[in-house]
Design an enzyme around this catalytic site. Structure first.
Site, PDB file in Angstrom:
ATOM      1  N   LYS A  99      -5.982   3.261  -0.964  1.00  0.00           N
ATOM      2  CA  LYS A  99      -5.185   4.342  -1.546  1.00  0.00           C
ATOM      3  C   LYS A  99      -6.004   5.224  -2.482  1.00  0.00           C
ATOM      4  O   LYS A  99      -5.704   6.418  -2.641  1.00  0.00           O
ATOM      5  CB  LYS A  99      -3.965   3.764  -2.273  1.00  0.00           C
ATOM      6  CG  LYS A  99      -2.887   3.217  -1.328  1.00  0.00           C
ATOM      7  CD  LYS A  99      -2.393   4.270  -0.364  1.00  0.00           C
ATOM      8  CE  LYS A  99      -0.955   4.084   0.065  1.00  0.00           C
ATOM      9  NZ  LYS A  99      -0.581   5.016   1.161  1.00  0.00           N
ATOM     10  N   TYR A 105      -5.492  -2.666  -0.683  1.00  0.00           N
ATOM     11  CA  TYR A 105      -4.572  -1.528  -0.827  1.00  0.00           C
ATOM     12  C   TYR A 105      -5.102  -0.524  -1.864  1.00  0.00           C
ATOM     13  O   TYR A 105      -5.060   0.690  -1.654  1.00  0.00           O
ATOM     14  CB  TYR A 105      -3.206  -2.076  -1.239  1.00  0.00           C
ATOM     15  CG  TYR A 105      -2.070  -1.080  -1.267  1.00  0.00           C
ATOM     16  CD1 TYR A 105      -1.581  -0.525  -0.092  1.00  0.00           C
ATOM     17  CD2 TYR A 105      -1.468  -0.730  -2.472  1.00  0.00           C
ATOM     18  CE1 TYR A 105      -0.518   0.368  -0.123  1.00  0.00           C
ATOM     19  CE2 TYR A 105      -0.405   0.152  -2.513  1.00  0.00           C
ATOM     20  CZ  TYR A 105       0.070   0.706  -1.338  1.00  0.00           C
ATOM     21  OH  TYR A 105       1.123   1.587  -1.372  1.00  0.00           O
ATOM     22  N   SER A 154      -0.891   5.676  -4.276  1.00  0.00           N
ATOM     23  CA  SER A 154      -0.056   4.699  -4.973  1.00  0.00           C
ATOM     24  C   SER A 154      -0.502   4.547  -6.422  1.00  0.00           C
ATOM     25  O   SER A 154      -1.705   4.595  -6.715  1.00  0.00           O
ATOM     26  CB  SER A 154      -0.156   3.349  -4.269  1.00  0.00           C
ATOM     27  OG  SER A 154       0.474   2.357  -5.051  1.00  0.00           O
TER      28      SER A 154
HETATM   29  N1  LIG Z   1       7.727   2.080  -1.744  1.00  0.00           N
HETATM   30  C1  LIG Z   1       6.950   2.322  -2.793  1.00  0.00           C
HETATM   31  O1  LIG Z   1       7.329   2.144  -3.970  1.00  0.00           O
HETATM   32  C2  LIG Z   1       5.558   2.865  -2.572  1.00  0.00           C
HETATM   33  C3  LIG Z   1       4.704   2.929  -3.688  1.00  0.00           C
HETATM   34  C4  LIG Z   1       3.447   3.466  -3.528  1.00  0.00           C
HETATM   35  C5  LIG Z   1       3.041   3.945  -2.296  1.00  0.00           C
HETATM   36  N2  LIG Z   1       3.870   3.849  -1.217  1.00  0.00           N
HETATM   37  C6  LIG Z   1       3.385   4.356   0.067  1.00  0.00           C
HETATM   38  O2  LIG Z   1       4.382   5.141   0.699  1.00  0.00           O
HETATM   39  C7  LIG Z   1       4.266   5.019   2.115  1.00  0.00           C
HETATM   40  C8  LIG Z   1       5.601   4.597   2.721  1.00  0.00           C
HETATM   41  O3  LIG Z   1       5.941   3.309   2.250  1.00  0.00           O
HETATM   42  P1  LIG Z   1       7.408   2.659   2.366  1.00  0.00           P
HETATM   43  O4  LIG Z   1       7.653   1.977   1.085  1.00  0.00           O
HETATM   44  O5  LIG Z   1       8.363   3.652   2.884  1.00  0.00           O
HETATM   45  O6  LIG Z   1       7.103   1.510   3.465  1.00  0.00           O
HETATM   46  P2  LIG Z   1       7.902   1.046   4.788  1.00  0.00           P
HETATM   47  O7  LIG Z   1       7.298  -0.258   5.184  1.00  0.00           O
HETATM   48  O8  LIG Z   1       9.376   1.118   4.553  1.00  0.00           O
HETATM   49  O9  LIG Z   1       7.521   2.176   5.858  1.00  0.00           O
HETATM   50  C9  LIG Z   1       6.228   2.293   6.384  1.00  0.00           C
HETATM   51  C10 LIG Z   1       6.348   2.646   7.847  1.00  0.00           C
HETATM   52  O10 LIG Z   1       5.008   2.808   8.386  1.00  0.00           O
HETATM   53  C11 LIG Z   1       5.037   2.318   9.730  1.00  0.00           C
HETATM   54  N3  LIG Z   1       3.660   1.993  10.146  1.00  0.00           N
HETATM   55  C12 LIG Z   1       2.912   0.930   9.758  1.00  0.00           C
HETATM   56  N4  LIG Z   1       1.718   0.959  10.373  1.00  0.00           N
HETATM   57  C13 LIG Z   1       1.706   2.062  11.171  1.00  0.00           C
HETATM   58  C14 LIG Z   1       0.742   2.633  12.043  1.00  0.00           C
HETATM   59  N5  LIG Z   1      -0.456   2.050  12.235  1.00  0.00           N
HETATM   60  N6  LIG Z   1       1.054   3.791  12.693  1.00  0.00           N
HETATM   61  C15 LIG Z   1       2.273   4.368  12.516  1.00  0.00           C
HETATM   62  N7  LIG Z   1       3.222   3.865  11.697  1.00  0.00           N
HETATM   63  C16 LIG Z   1       2.948   2.722  11.031  1.00  0.00           C
HETATM   64  C17 LIG Z   1       5.943   1.098   9.673  1.00  0.00           C
HETATM   65  O11 LIG Z   1       6.446   0.763  10.948  1.00  0.00           O
HETATM   66  C18 LIG Z   1       7.024   1.562   8.686  1.00  0.00           C
HETATM   67  O12 LIG Z   1       8.169   2.078   9.352  1.00  0.00           O
HETATM   68  C19 LIG Z   1       3.137   4.019   2.364  1.00  0.00           C
HETATM   69  O13 LIG Z   1       1.920   4.726   2.567  1.00  0.00           O
HETATM   70  C20 LIG Z   1       3.062   3.252   1.061  1.00  0.00           C
HETATM   71  O14 LIG Z   1       1.799   2.672   0.846  1.00  0.00           O
HETATM   72  C21 LIG Z   1       5.124   3.312  -1.330  1.00  0.00           C
END
Ligand SMILES: NC(=O)c1ccc[n+]([C@@H]2O[C@H](COP(=O)([O-])OP(=O)(O)OC[C@H]3O[C@@H](n4cnc5c(N)ncnc54)[C@H](O)[C@@H]3O)[C@@H](O)[C@H]2O)c1
Length: 305
Positions: free
Chosen positions: A170, A166, A153
């Site tokens: 990360k 976080y 991230s």
């Molecule tokens: N959305 C952003 O702008 C952003 C920015 C930086 C990093 N990220 C990273 O991208 C990844 C996806 O994020 P997102 O925004 O799609 O989030 P999201 O919440 O939409 O999806 C995350 C999914 O992970 C699942 N999950 C949580 N804990 C779990 C576990 N222990 N085992 C299996 N599944 C599990 C949840 O049920 C969920 O469906 C994450 O690692 C997040 O930190 C996202």
């Protein structure tokens, strides 16, 4: 590029992971759609009965003529992570790539952060990425090929308020990815990080108090999660065979190769250093090069293109 390959995408029931799973399937890969189906903070369990988010993605892939299987194990659990990898081997007979994407958020200022919130976030992101990668590693080693893609991230690479757990997790993933890239290079195994920015429910947790924050939230909506998928799928494919140990950021139509820490300036003194000589010389020499205490919005200060 991916026809016949078998891949695991964690957290693939929603958001970014879902789009990555769908893109893999469109490209002919067989997909283990892993998702625990939890709330953003990971505390509340999945939807009881009915179709889970992972089931839904599997259904969409099958309806489009692809192959996929759902997995409801937690990446944070060592045995669960092994079951996720075993699912690929049982159903598809092989495993070619792992996308460590599952994630939760438990934001709070550092001086108020509880041990439980620190452990939960480290457990899913850092330990979870280790667990699933470690479960796949012996198979990658045996077949002398395999690719890892881990979600990091900008919050960790640059900085954000209220995200000590976080950020630690990360940035830990960045170290983990580099370590895997080094340790498994001899076996033809690659490991890279993607730092996504996308409008998902996770992004919706950012508090909106000021007009500027409201406008920022509005602009986020154009950064749809499907924009992240091609980069993740490319990195997992043989087309990226020369790419390992890298960190890419992606938002909307922009892709960035991120820098990695290297010495920025050097100071040397033949007689060695004392607190006094450091006081006299260090700041005058290095002050212009000190890294400002900036946040993501200071560095990514322009609208997504
Ligand atoms: N959305 C952003 O702008 C952003 C920015 C930086 C990093 N990220 C990273 O991208 C990844 C996806 O994020 P997102 O925004 O799609 O989030 P999201 O919440 O939409 O999806 C995350 C999914 O992970 C699942 N999950 C949580 N804990 C779990 C576990 N222990 N085992 C299996 N599944 C599990 C949840 O049920 C969920 O469906 C994450 O690692 C997040 O930190 C996202």
């Amino acid at each position: 590029m991916l026809a016949g390959k078998a891949v695991v995408v964690t957290g693939a029931g929603r958001g970014i992971g879902r789009e990555i799973a769908l893109e893999f399937a469109r490209r002919g890969a067989r997909v283990v759609v892993n998702d625990l189906g939890v709330s953003v903070n990971g505390a509340e369990g999945g939807e009881a009965g009915g179709e889970t988010p992972a089931d839904e993605v599997v259904r969409l892939i099958r309806e489009a003529g692809g192959e996929a299987v759902a997995s409801a194990d937690s990446v944070a659990d060592w045995a669960g992570a092994h079951r996720i990898v075993e699912t690929a081997l049982d159903r598809f007979g092989r495993i070619d790539a792992v996308v460590n994407n599952a994630g939760i958020l438990r934001d709070g200022m550092f001086h108020k952060m509880t041990e439980a919130d620190f452990d939960a976030v480290l457990g899913v992101h850092l330990k979870g990425a280790f667990n699933v990668a470690r479960a796949a590693a012996p198979h990658f080693r045996r077949q002398q090929s395999g690719a890892f893609v881990h979600m990091t991230s900008n919050s960790a690479l640059i900085g954000n308020l209220g995200q000590a757990n976080y950020m630690a997790a990360k940035l830990g993933i960045v170290g983990l990815s580099k370590a895997i890239a080094l340790d498994m290079k001899a076996f033809g195994v690659r490991s890279n990080c993607v730092s996504p920015s996308a409008a998902t429910r996770m992004g919706d947790t950012v508090p909106v108090a000021t007009e500027e924050q409201r406008l920022r939230a509005e602009r986020r909506r154009s950064m749809t999660a499907d924009r992240i998928a091609p980069l993740a799928v490319f990195l997992a494919s043989d087309a990226a065979r020369e790419v390992t140990g890298q960190i890419f950021a992606v938002r909307r139509n922009e892709i960035f190769l991120m820098s990695q820490p290297r010495p920025a300036r050097a100071l040397h003194r033949a007689e060695g250093w004392s607190v006094e000589t450091l006081t006299d010389h260090l700041l005058p020499a290095l002050r212009p090069s000190l890294v400002p205490l900036d946040r993501v919005s200071d560095v990514f200060s322009w609208d997504p293109v």
